[in-house]
Design an enzyme around this catalytic site. Structure first.
Site, short mmCIF file in Angstrom:
data_model
loop_
_atom_site.label_atom_id
_atom_site.label_comp_id
_atom_site.label_asym_id
_atom_site.label_seq_id
_atom_site.Cartn_x
_atom_site.Cartn_y
_atom_site.Cartn_z
N LYS A 44 -38.52 -26.57 13.60
CA LYS A 44 -37.29 -27.15 14.16
C LYS A 44 -36.70 -28.04 13.08
O LYS A 44 -37.26 -29.07 12.71
CB LYS A 44 -37.59 -27.97 15.41
CG LYS A 44 -36.32 -28.52 16.04
CD LYS A 44 -36.62 -29.27 17.32
CE LYS A 44 -35.36 -29.58 18.10
NZ LYS A 44 -34.37 -30.36 17.36
N GLU A 100 -29.29 -23.15 11.48
CA GLU A 100 -29.25 -24.61 11.35
C GLU A 100 -28.94 -24.92 9.88
O GLU A 100 -29.54 -24.34 8.98
CB GLU A 100 -30.61 -25.16 11.77
CG GLU A 100 -30.69 -26.66 11.85
CD GLU A 100 -30.29 -27.25 13.20
OE1 GLU A 100 -29.84 -26.51 14.11
OE2 GLU A 100 -30.40 -28.48 13.34
N ARG A 112 -29.88 -24.03 29.56
CA ARG A 112 -31.01 -24.80 29.05
C ARG A 112 -32.23 -24.41 29.86
O ARG A 112 -32.53 -24.97 30.88
CB ARG A 112 -30.73 -26.30 29.21
CG ARG A 112 -31.73 -27.19 28.51
CD ARG A 112 -31.38 -28.65 28.72
NE ARG A 112 -30.19 -29.10 28.04
CZ ARG A 112 -30.09 -29.28 26.73
NH1 ARG A 112 -31.14 -29.06 25.95
NH2 ARG A 112 -28.97 -29.69 26.19
N LYS A 162 -38.60 -27.17 22.82
CA LYS A 162 -38.72 -27.94 21.58
C LYS A 162 -39.94 -28.85 21.68
O LYS A 162 -40.23 -29.39 22.75
CB LYS A 162 -37.44 -28.72 21.28
CG LYS A 162 -36.94 -29.55 22.40
CD LYS A 162 -35.59 -30.14 22.08
CE LYS A 162 -35.03 -30.83 23.31
NZ LYS A 162 -33.66 -31.20 23.26
P1 AMP Z 1 -31.90 -30.96 20.53
O1 AMP Z 1 -30.66 -31.18 19.74
O2 AMP Z 1 -32.93 -32.04 20.31
O3 AMP Z 1 -31.63 -30.65 21.97
O4 AMP Z 1 -32.67 -29.64 19.97
C1 AMP Z 1 -32.09 -28.39 19.94
C2 AMP Z 1 -31.45 -28.16 18.59
O5 AMP Z 1 -32.44 -27.94 17.61
C3 AMP Z 1 -30.62 -26.92 18.50
O6 AMP Z 1 -29.35 -27.11 19.07
C4 AMP Z 1 -30.55 -26.68 17.00
O7 AMP Z 1 -29.48 -27.39 16.44
C5 AMP Z 1 -31.82 -27.32 16.48
N1 AMP Z 1 -32.76 -26.41 15.86
C6 AMP Z 1 -33.45 -26.69 14.74
N2 AMP Z 1 -34.26 -25.67 14.38
C7 AMP Z 1 -34.07 -24.70 15.30
C8 AMP Z 1 -34.63 -23.40 15.48
N3 AMP Z 1 -35.56 -22.92 14.66
N4 AMP Z 1 -34.21 -22.68 16.55
C9 AMP Z 1 -33.29 -23.18 17.40
N5 AMP Z 1 -32.73 -24.39 17.28
C10 AMP Z 1 -33.11 -25.15 16.24
#
Ligand code: AMP
Length: 577
Positions: A253, A303, A415, A421
């Site tokens: 991530k 990303e 969602r 995550k």
């Molecule tokens: P959050 O912003 O904490 O809700 O986490 C989700 C976000 O993680 C997504 O919207 C992406 O911008 C980011 N992200 C980073 N790495 C990845 C990945 N490998 N797959 C999907 N999303 C990712």
């Protein structure tokens, strides 16, 4: 007969007083049925607190200070009186209405034509279109004319729409139900079309004009961004493996900005997480996609992260500079190099891929992406292997892992648990600044102490959960200060109340029970880790989530002490202490 804007104001007034969802959906559905086709999209947008279509890429660009001054002029009261009413009503729109009512200022002259929905939309468009020299005055003139021909109740909702603070609790999900009911189209089809078009207002228009056939015809189109698939949180890798049926795909991530990339022939456009066009900010990525992408037509996701000279990931703040300095693009491109990692493909050469499994989509992505790197991935059913992978991610400067269910479809806008995550610390919260205080000493002219609030998912209200002056660099504080001044609604001594617009990511050591704030909880040692320009206040974390973390942290602490959770014990220092 054109429908009057008053009908929207009355509808919203009823919604504001209702709490049960089904009757809310019913009255909105009844309302939509009665509209003319051309009124549908504007009405749907306005009911949701949006002056213009969601994807129009345009905004009114009117600061609260400007709007506030116009309200003062029209109501002929001074700021002090306005603020007194505001502290009673807690809402700028409601305060405007109350003052107009109390003063008996009846703007609407007997001869004036009542405002229609179309009139209001036209005014909003004219406000957005006013640009360049003299535009501020022009915007002010249009707003003043609009508010002067409105009744107090209409003024309340015009103000709410202009500042984007509807707070009736009638969110997009409920609007999808209402559209389904109004035009007799199955909910699932409405939801799919809404994901693909990214705007429920357009879906409603299609449902009215073309019915189910029109809705079913909605497909992908390059350069029309679609909503993103969203993730839930898992406590640890074991939970993700369990949730995904014993085996899952973990990906790094990355701590950057999500982008949706559209390519058609040699034309490439890049959209942000909020679906705004950020192509101009990322010229080298456009070139990289043109050079490497094997597909003629595609919609991809990835990303973007900022990297240092050695290609190592840099904190998110560096990346954000790339999105802000549009006028100095080349210089910032040199100063802040970025790297793109792709992780999904939704559409390829005329065909939607979203109903294929994640596993298959990833294979296709690897086949077409040439030298463009994909996020690092590990497919496993082994907890130990997954924990090592998490450690590797964090040690390489990334945020954690995403777990993706191997056989899952891509569900835009949802969602769900198919993406989870996993972050190894007490996860940071995205909170909204609702008030700020001037600092002391060197910081005396800066709004540097911030009240941080979480959103109540039930009522839409923002509830303070903490306060901090820590985390931002000087240049960020000065920038936030000037933005907060534009959003100010009320001053109480050193404290300035602001419209809840700025989202910040906040780290903390613990959530405690506390009488300090109304919600009964408070963050301990809160510090801002970054400003989330990419997130809207509606996307901030909820008070319900804060409660959940509060309850869950006991579980974490138990494990932490017992040293059971090797990732946690090995991650001291990750808390940005
Ligand atoms: P959050 O912003 O904490 O809700 O986490 C989700 C976000 O993680 C997504 O919207 C992406 O911008 C980011 N992200 C980073 N790495 C990845 C990945 N490998 N797959 C999907 N999303 C990712």
């Amino acid at each position: 007969m054109p429908t009057l804007f008053m009908a929207i104001a009355e509808l919203c007034e009823r919604l504001e007083k209702m709490t049960r969802r089904i009757p809310m959906v019913d009255i909105v559905a009844e309302f939509l049925v009665r509209l003319e086709a051309s009124e549908i999209e504007p009405a749907v947008s306005m009911i949701q607190g949006r002056p213009l279509p969601k994807l129009s890429q345009r905004a009114l660009n009117v600061s609260w200070a400007t709007l506030g001054n116009i309200i003062m002029r029209i109501t002929r009261v001074d700021w002090d009186t306005f603020l007194k009413v505001l502290s009673k009503t807690g809402d700028v729109g409601a305060a405007t209405m109350e003052i107009l009512n109390n003063r008996g200022v009846r703007q609407l002259s007997l001869y004036a034509k009542p405002l229609s929905i179309a009139d209001v939309r036209k005014s909003f468009e004219a406000i957005a279109e006013a640009e360049g020299q003299g535009s501020k005055e022009k915007k002010e003139r249009i707003i003043e004319a609009l508010l002067s021909s409105a009744s107090p109740l209409e003024a309340k909702y015009l103000v709410k729409i202009m500042i984007g603070e509807m707070r009736t609790g009638f969110h997009e999900g409920l609007m999808e139900h209402a559209v389904s009911k109004a035009f007799n189209v199955p909910l699932e089809s409405v939801q799919t079309a809404s994901m693909l078009l990214g705007d429920i207002g357009l879906v409603a228009y299609l449902a009215k004009t073309e019915g189910i056939e029109g809705i079913l015809k909605v497909g992908f189109k390059t350069f029309r961004p679609v909503k993103l698939m969203l993730a839930q949180t898992a406590e640890c890798v074991a939970e993700a493996i369990r949730e995904h049926g014993g085996r899952t795909a973990f990906e790094f991530k990355l701590d950057g900005a999500r982008v949706q990339i559209h390519k058609l022939g040699q034309e490439v456009k890049i959209y942000s997480r909020r679906l705004t066009d950020v192509t101009k900010s990322l010229p080298e990525l456009v070139e990289a996609v043109k050079e490497n992408m094997q597909a003629y037509e595609a919609i991809l996701e990835g990303e973007v992260i900022a990297v240092d000279d050695n290609g190592q990931p840099m904190p998110f703040q560096h990346l954000m500079r790339r999105f802000k300095r549009v006028h100095e693009l080349e210089r910032t491109a040199e100063a802040v190099p970025v790297k793109l990692f792709l992780f999904d493909i939704l559409y390829l050469n005329g065909e939607s891929l979203i109903n294929l499994s994640y596993y298959r989509r990833r294979q296709i992505l690897a086949e077409v992406s040439g030298k463009l790197p994909l996020t690092e991935q590990l497919v496993t059913s082994d907890e130990g292997e997954a924990e090592n992978f998490l450690l590797k991610a964090v040690e390489s400067g990334h945020e954690g892992l995403m777990a993706k269910k191997l056989d899952s479809k891509y569900t835009p806008g949802i969602r769900g648990k198919h993406w989870l995550k996993i972050k190894p610390t007490l996860e940071p919260l995205d909170l909204v600044i609702v008030a700020a205080e001037y600092g002391y000493g060197r910081r005396h002219s800066w709004l540097s102490d911030y009240y941080l609030a979480a959103r109540d998912a039930e009522t839409g209200e923002f509830q303070v959960v903490g306060k901090t002056f820590k985390g931002l660099a000087d240049h960020e504080i000065t920038e936030v200060t000037s933005r907060l001044k534009e959003l100010a609604i009320k001053e109480e001594g050193r404290r300035v109340m602001v419209l809840p617009k700025i989202v910040v990511e906040v780290a903390y050591n613990e959530i405690q029970k506390s009488q300090k704030y109304k919600c009964g909880l408070a963050l301990r040692f809160a510090r801002i880790t970054r400003i989330r320009y990419d997130k809207a206040p509606e996307e901030a974390d909820t008070i319900q989530r804060v409660r959940k973390i509060y309850e869950r942290q006991f579980l974490w602490k138990g494990r932490f002490k017992a040293g059971e959770h090797n990732i946690l014990t090995s991650q001291k220092g990750l808390n940005h202490e």
